[in-house]
Every structure is written in structure tokens, then in C-alpha cells.
Design an enzyme around this catalytic site. Structure first.
Site, PDB file in Angstrom:
ATOM      1  N   TYR A  30       0.819  -1.221   0.000  1.00  0.00           N
ATOM      2  CA  TYR A  30       0.000   0.000   0.000  1.00  0.00           C
ATOM      3  C   TYR A  30       0.851   1.268   0.000  1.00  0.00           C
ATOM      4  CZ  TYR A  30      -0.123  -0.207   5.269  1.00  0.00           C
ATOM      5  OH  TYR A  30       0.143  -0.273   6.610  1.00  0.00           O
ATOM      6  N   GLU A  31       0.174   2.370  -0.259  1.00  0.00           N
ATOM      7  CA  GLU A  31       0.802   3.679  -0.477  1.00  0.00           C
ATOM      8  C   GLU A  31       1.734   3.681  -1.690  1.00  0.00           C
ATOM      9  OE1 GLU A  31      -0.801   5.619   1.036  1.00  0.00           O
ATOM     10  OE2 GLU A  31      -1.487   4.443   2.723  1.00  0.00           O
ATOM     11  N   GLY A  32       1.382   2.876  -2.679  1.00  0.00           N
ATOM     12  CA  GLY A  32       2.210   2.733  -3.877  1.00  0.00           C
ATOM     13  C   GLY A  32       3.113   1.522  -3.722  1.00  0.00           C
TER      14      GLY A  32
END
Length: 593
Positions: free
Chosen positions: A437-439
Site C-alpha cells: 500500500y501507499e504505492g
């Protein structure tokens, strides 16, 4: 196994390596002394150890509960969250103009390492609020900031970031959530968002969502997106809570880990929202939130690794199996502890070297975040450049290594780790999401080579190379620190060679840049840790040379030597692999997979 916050390690980094007392003339540091920081971390450690850590395992077992849109957290979590708010911890680094304490980021990120290690899932609730707070603080109107930030700063209200939809994750240009202007400054927001961490819970009276949506009639793609503030409960002019907004949690995701955090499907049905910043600037404004979250995710991955390492050390000391290859070390017992075995030592030393190097990397980066506010324009620009360059490296490298450390910790536990007798399984499961997550980490690598390296003609990377060169020139010569300096110089040389290779081959064939990106990021990460380990070795050796017999300093250098001798050689492999280019990756036709 009780979690123990690494207060001594972090105060060593803050006071003796980064020497934060030198920054008393910088904005936000005037009232921040090393003594005060020490007191903050001591109290923060107690809170993490005594309030958060005890509910981590039970929260993993119980998870969150959804009932017709209402979400409740695990037993005891609401009370722990309220205790955190009452103690003032969420407000540590928030702007005093909106009720915060104004501490530098380097202090709040030190405390954040404690909370994330004590319970990664719990730490996400204040963490997501801090990200949403940052986005609103940076871009919203003064009216919105005055209305929402004070209670977000204290943690009385929660916050989220809403980007992902069922049809789009990384490719946010495909967002379908729409915003219809009402002519009175408000918009009606309609659409569905998924994987929204802390999207609904019973810890706070209100949750302030930052939502990426497309204004009706705006162009397709990224340029048509805007960012909106959408509260769970509408706020009256006097600051009191009014009617419930037309949004709800439609369900919870069933996940591999971070069970104590509510990961929500959010449904917006004409919900009332307010524009943050300008129309069409949604992605620019959301990047403030995302960058905050990416740094927090790197911290989270590393902190989970720290907790897993601590558990593995305790297990290794207690577990009796076999005898030392050089003769019994526990002759009166039935066997020696597994700590006598070189391969167990290898796993623990690798974990320890990554964790302690990563802790320094996080705090060094947090200091750059603070220096962005410097009144010296050149210093502020340099720090801003470094934040852009370093953020994808810190997020990806430390989450990769945090998961690796959690895996090593499970291996040390043996069968007891794979079962649920100990927390090794939870640490491994919790750590895995940080790489996604978050890229995803692959996206971070592409961002590094595709956007961050060439930005401003490569100004950031050239400045960073110059800083390393200056350190090497100043600290070469003989003595215990020499291997650290030589190792750093060699890693930097390899990273510079890799950078030149990308410049020469990435433009000719973009697939070459894509194929090299992950190895390049890992080479960058290992060089960054070499830089921080060299600084820690220098500080520790200075204490030894001054007559200190505290074993902390000798142990720090011994751990760093493991990094230099057993981890830093991986730099050569990363360079060799990235220079093979894209041909071998793209050779197979799709049907051959």
C-alpha cells in the site's frame, strides 16, 4: 514477549549522530533540547510498551466488527486510543496555530517508531489522521483549516485518504467518483472507494475523509481530478456536530494482517464535501497526503521488523537445542541456547543491522523534512530536493527489509513461529502489506528512476553524492571507522555508475529503466544505510576514544561491521543485475508464461 522501545538507540541517533542541538536556530527547534527530546521519548516508550503493545496480539485475533455500516474496533482499542488523545501524543508535531505542540518531525517520527512497533494496526489510526491533516493544512482554505484541523491535530477527530476504487489503484486517472458543484461552495460526492484504512470506527466522534473525485464536466485522466474534504458528520458553524453525512462503510476487507485496523469499502451517495485547493489540482494536493503516508509506511515496515527482531532474540536466548560447535556453553543444562549457533547469529545480526541502520535512515530523512522550513533558502531547497529523492527509497527499501527481518524472526522461532504460539506469525503478516500500500514498491522504484532522478536536471542526486564525497574525504584514514568509510565510498561509486547507466540506456529504451528500477532502488537503499552506518560508527568511536567504557558503543560498531562485511557486498550484485537491461525480461512472448 514484551516489546521494549529502543529509546537508547534513537536518542543516540538524535543527540550524537544528528546532533539536533545544533539546529536550535531552525524553525520549530527553538525550544527543543536533547534533554527535552529524551524525556519525550522516555514517556512515549512507556505509553507504547504499557498501553499499546498489550492489545496488539488480542487485536490481531479479534479484528474489527461491521454491523450495518457501524464498525467497532477490538476490545480495549477505543480506550487505548482515547488514552493516547488525552496524553496529547497525536498533537506532538501539529501546528500550534491549530492546537498542536509544534515538535519537529524528527521527534514525532522517533515516537512513531515506538507506536508502530507496539502495534502496526493501532498506529494506523493516528497515522492516517496525520496524513489527512497534512493535506488539509497544506492546501485548504483558512476557513476549512480553522474548522477541522484543531480536532484532527489532537486526534479527537480521525482522518483518511480515499484514492483507490475497484477499477483503479495505481492508475488514478481512471477514478469515477464524481463531484457535482451545488453553487454554495459545496459539492455532492458520489462513488465508491475501497481499501480505506481507518475509514470507519468507534474511536472518534467524527472522521474527516480526503476524497479524490472528478468534478462533473472535468476532463478525463489525472488532470481532471480534484481533492475534497468530506466529513462523516457535518460540522455546524459553532463547531458542534450536526447531521450525519450521506456516506457509509459498506463493508470490511478480510485481510492477511493488520486485523485491528478497519480497512473499509466506503460508499458516498451525494455526500456533502468541500474543495481542498483548486479544481483540477487533486493529485498535486493529494501528493502531500501520500508522501506523508509513504514515509509513515517505511517507518511502519521497519518498526514491525524491530518488534519481530526483539521477539526472535528473546526466543533464541530461551530455546535450548543442540550444542555449540566449539563445545558446550551451558554444560549443566540439557542443551545450549540456539544463540550459540553461527547461522542463528547470522539471522539475528542481519536483522539487527537492518533495523538499527533503518532507524537512523528514518530520522535522518525526518530531519530533512524539518530543514525544508529553514530560513536559509539554499538549505531549505536542498532539504526539499532530498525529501523528493529519498521518499520512494525509504518507503520501498525499509518495507522490503522490514518484511525480510520478520521472515528471519519467524525462521529463528522455527515451528513455534509458523504456529500461533508466539507473535512471529503476526509480525510477518502485518509487515507484508507495507510493501503494497501507499504505492507498491515496484511503483516506488519507477517513481525514483522516472521522476525523482531527472528532476531539476538531477540536482538532488548530485547534491547527495557531493555530501557523501565530503564525508568520505573528511573521515578517511586509519582506525576502526575506516572500513565504514571505504565501504560507503565503494557503494556510492557503484550507485553513481548505475545512475550513469540509466542516463545512457533508459532514454534509448524506456524498458531498460523499468527493468533496472528495483535493483537501482535497492542499490540506493544499501548506499543510504552505508552512509548512516558510517555516521553512527564515527559517533560511537568518538565516545570510545574519549574514554567511554559503555558497551553500547562497541556493540554499535560490531553491528555496523556486520553490515559492512556481510550486507554491503550486495551492492555489487544489484549493479550487475541492473546493467543487464530489459532484453532478458522481455524476451518471452506473453503466451509462454
Amino acid at each position: 514477549m514484551a516489546y521494549k522501545a529502543p529509546v537508547r538507540d534513537l536518542t543516540f541517533i538524535l543527540n550524537e549522530v544528528l546532533e539536533i542541538d545544533r539546529y536550535a536556530n531552525q524553525p520549530g527547534f527553538a525550544d527543543v533540547s536533547s534533554d527535552l527530546v529524551g524525556q519525550i521519548l522516555e514517556e512515549g516508550a512507556k505509553f507504547a510498551e504499557e498501553v499499546i503493545a498489550p492489545i496488539n496480539h488480542s487485536g490481531d485475533k479479534e479484528g474489527c466488527h461491521w454491523d450495518n455500516g457501524v464498525v467497532t474496533g477490538p476490545k480495549g482499542w477505543k480506550e487505548a486510543y482515547q488514552a493516547m488523545v488525552e496524553a496529547g501524543w497525536p498533537a506532538l508535531a501539529a501546528d500550534p496555530a491549530y492546537g498542536g505542540q509544534g515538535m519537529p518531525a524528527v521527534v514525532s517520527m522517533a515516537f512513531g517508531q515506538f507506536t508502530a512497533a507496539a502495534s502496526a494496526a493501532f498506529s494506523m489510526y493516528p497515522g492516517l489522521t496525520a496524513g489527512a491533516y497534512a493535506g488539509i493544512h497544506a492546501n485548504a482554505s483558512e476557513e476549512l483549516k480553522t474548522k477541522y484541523l484543531p480536532k484532527m491535530a489532537t486526534g479527537e477527530w480521525g482522518g483518511t485518504m480515499n484514492l483507490t476504487e475497484p477499477q483503479c489503484g495505481t492508475d488514478l486517472g481512471m477514478v469515477r467518483t464524481k463531484a457535482v458543484p451545488q453553487g454554495d461552495g459545496t459539492y455532492k460526492i458520489t462513488g465508491q472507494k475501497i481499501w480505506i484504512s481507518a475509514g470507519e470506527h468507534d474511536f472518534t466522534d467524527n472522521i474527516i475523509h480526503t476524497v479524490l473525485a472528478r468534478v462533473e464536466g472535468a476532463p478525463a485522466g489525472i488532470k481532471g481530478l480534484s481533492l475534497f474534504l468530506v466529513p462523516k458528520v457535518l460540522v455546524n458553524e459553532d463547531g458542534s456536530l450536526g447531521e450525519r453525512n450521506s456516506l457509509m462503510c459498506a463493508g470490511l476487507e478480510h485481510k492477511m494482517g493488520i486485523h485491528g485496523n478497519a480497512t473499509c469499502v466506503m460508499q458516498y451517495d451525494g455526500a456533502t464535501g468541500w474543495l481542498i485547493g483548486e479544481e483540477g489540482r487533486g493529485m498535486n494536493n493529494m501528493f502531500v497526503v501520500m508522501n506523508e503516508a509513504r514515509l509513515g509506511t517505511g517507518l511502519q515496515g521497519l518498526a514491525i521488523g524491530d518488534a519481530a527482531y526483539q521477539a526472535a532474540v528473546e526466543f533464541a536466548k530461551d530455546r535450548l537445542q543442540g550444542r555449540s560447535l566449539t563445545g558446550p556453553k551451558n554444560p549443566d543444562g540439557p542443551a545450549d541456547s540456539i544463540l550459540v549457533h553461527p547461522d542463528v547469529r547470522r539471522m539475528l545480526m542481519e536483522a539487527k543491522a537492518f533495523v538499527e541502520g533503518g532507524q537512523a535512515f528514518i530520522l535522518w530523512t525526518a530531519l530533512q523534512a524539518d530543514l525544508q522550513r529553514s530560513e536559509d533558502a539554499a538549505e531549505a531547497q536542498k532539504a526539499h530536493d532530498y525529501m523528493g529523492l529519498i521518499t520512494p527509497v525509504l518507503k520501498a527499501y525499509l518495507t522490503d527489509k522490514g518484511f525480510h527481518v520478520a521472515s528471519l524472526a519467524m525462521q529463528v522461532h522455527g515451528g513455534s513461529g509458523y504456529t500461533e504460539h508466539f507473535q512471529a506469525s503476526q509480525y510477518l503478516r502485518d509487515a507484508r502489506i507495507t510493501m503494497i500500500y501507499e504505492g507498491t514498491n515496484g511503483i516506488q522504484a519507477l517513481d525514483l528512476v522516472g521522476r525523482k532522478l531527472p528532476s531539476q536536471g538531477g540536482r538532488a542526486i548530485m547534491s547527495w553524492f557531493a555530501d557523501i564525497d565530503a564525508f568520505v574525504a573528511e573521515n578517511g584514514g586509519e582506525g576502526p571507522v575506516q572500513p565504514f568509510v571505504e565501504g560507503l565510498a565503494d557503494a556510492k561509486k557503484k550507485l553513481q555508475e548505475a545512475t550513469m547507466w540509466l542516463m545512457q540506456n533508459g532514454m534509448a529504451n524506456p524498458d531498460n529503466a523499468g527493468a533496472a528500477s528495483t535493483d537501482y532502488l535497492n542499490l540506493f537503499g544499501i548506499t543510504a544505510l552505508a552512509y548512516l552506518w558510517a555516521q553512527m560508527a564515527k559517533a560511537a568511536q568518538a565516545k570510545i576514544d574519549a574514554g567511554s567504557d559503555d558497551p553500547f558503543y562497541a556493540n554499535k560498531i560490531a553491528t555496523g561491521r556486520y553490515f559492512v562485511e556481510r550486507i554491503l557486498p550486495d551492492a555489487h550484485a544489484h549493479l550487475a543485475k541492473l546493467k543487464t537491461g530489459a532484453d532478458v525480461l522481455m524476451a518471452l512472448p506473453a503466451e509462454a508464461f
